[in-house]
Design a protein around this motif. Structure first.
Motif: not given
Ligand code: P6P
Length: 330
Positions: A120, A241, A245, A261
């Motif tokens: 992730d 942030y 994740l 989210y």
């Molecule tokens: P955004 C990483 O690509 C992910 O899947 C998660 O780990 C993270 O929380 C999210 O996407 C971040 O998304 O839209 O803020 O780039």
């Protein structure tokens, strides 16, 4: 919670806490030891990712003459290889694979299904930000040798274990089998995970939020108003942030915070996946005294209908999650 002396290894902890369980066959202990092995192997490759970058674009030949695999492909293969022959799994579900993987006929199948996001946050590798492997483990309920989607398309409360391996400033394995959340830190000099965070607890309240605010104009207006209200200086809130994740969740788990989210124009069901992101982290959050919701119901009560189903996710300290749910249902 029993007392564990300094220097308790993961293996010792698993044996001491799970051997005594009625009906324990040792399969789950074996499974988690294989997860730890795979985590060490992925960690070793992640720590050298920058070097791989120096040795040519991903997919090129490196100095050992081996192809430099994309790290998330490497992580996916490594966890599957560590689990497929151990006789403890009957199916593996991965973010990297459209279909579930069954255990090859020449290996003994076991009673557990392993669902994972093998790496992730992999888009953060180039920035050296925390990334990680998130996993959930169900016990098989279907008949026969092989697992089936019905074994995992269940409420997250039926998970027997959930956790993640965090490849950050240090490497940690954080897991719960329902009796508290415990963290193990890798000592690379001996190649062992040692108990470092026994029974991690989330306090009821927090003053830290974690979200991608660039999308806030696309959120439900009631949520936008909630967020705007936090910015009253006297309330003392702060924002954190990473965009990974597993890194954002871990920081909130150990220091307090609420991650959100919400649905956006591009991700109308939310971006994060139920089986190997929302459910495992919700299992950990609740085991630590926190909460996780999709804005209307607890994540752990929600039954996914497909392997890669997405969901809105609000997760962290219980009071903050409850307030978000109240706002979204007012
Ligand atoms: P955004 C990483 O690509 C992910 O899947 C998660 O780990 C993270 O929380 C999210 O996407 C971040 O998304 O839209 O803020 O780039």
């Amino acid at each position: 919670m029993p007392h564990f002396e300094e220097g308790t290894t993961l293996d010792r902890f698993l044996l001491d806490t799970m051997r005594a369980r009625p009906g324990a066959t040792g399969q789950l202990v074996t499974l988690l030891k294989q997860v730890a092995l795979a985590g060490k192997l992925v960690n070793a490759r992640v720590q050298r990712a920058g070097l791989a970058g120096m040795l040519g674009a991903v997919g090129g030949m490196n100095i050992q003459g081996e192809y430099v695999q994309k790290l998330d492909v490497y992580a996916n293969d490594t966890f599957k290889r560590a689990l497929e022959h151990a006789g403890v799994c009957c199916m593996i579900v991965s973010e990297e694979d459209e279909e579930q993987m069954l255990i090859p006929a020449d290996y003994e199948a076991g009673e557990y299904i392993f669902s994972m996001d093998p790496l992730d946050g992999s888009s953060n590798i180039d920035t050296n930000a925390s990334i990680g492997t998130i996993f959930g483990i169900h016990r098989k309920v279907s008949a026969g040798r092989d697992g089936a989607p019905a074994d995992v398309l269940r409420a997250g409360r039926e998970l027997v274990c959930a956790g993640y391996v965090l490849y950050g400033a240090g490497t940690m394995l954080v897991l719960s089998t329902g009796a508290g959340v415990h963290g193990f830190t890798l000592d690379p000099s001996v190649g062992e995970f040692f108990l470092s965070h026994l029974d991690i607890r989330l306090q009821p309240s927090t003053r830290a939020y974690s979200c991608n605010e660039a999308y806030s104009a696309q959120w439900d207006p009631r949520l936008q108003a909630w967020l705007a209200g936090l910015k009253e200086p006297s309330l003392g809130w702060s924002a954190r942030y990473i965009g990974s994740l597993v890194g954002d969740f871990h920081r909130n788990l150990v220091k307090g915070g609420v991650f959100l989210y919400p649905p956006t124009a591009k991700a109308r069901q939310g971006k994060l996946r139920m089986l190997y992101e929302a459910q495992p982290l919700a299992f950990l959050a609740e085991a630590a005294g926190g909460a996780a919701s999709d804005g209307h119901m607890p994540i752990l009560d929600k039954v996914p209908t497909s392997l890669h189903e997405r969901s809105p996710l609000y997760i962290g300290n219980a009071e903050a999650v409850a307030r978000i749910v109240e706002v979204l249902n007012s």
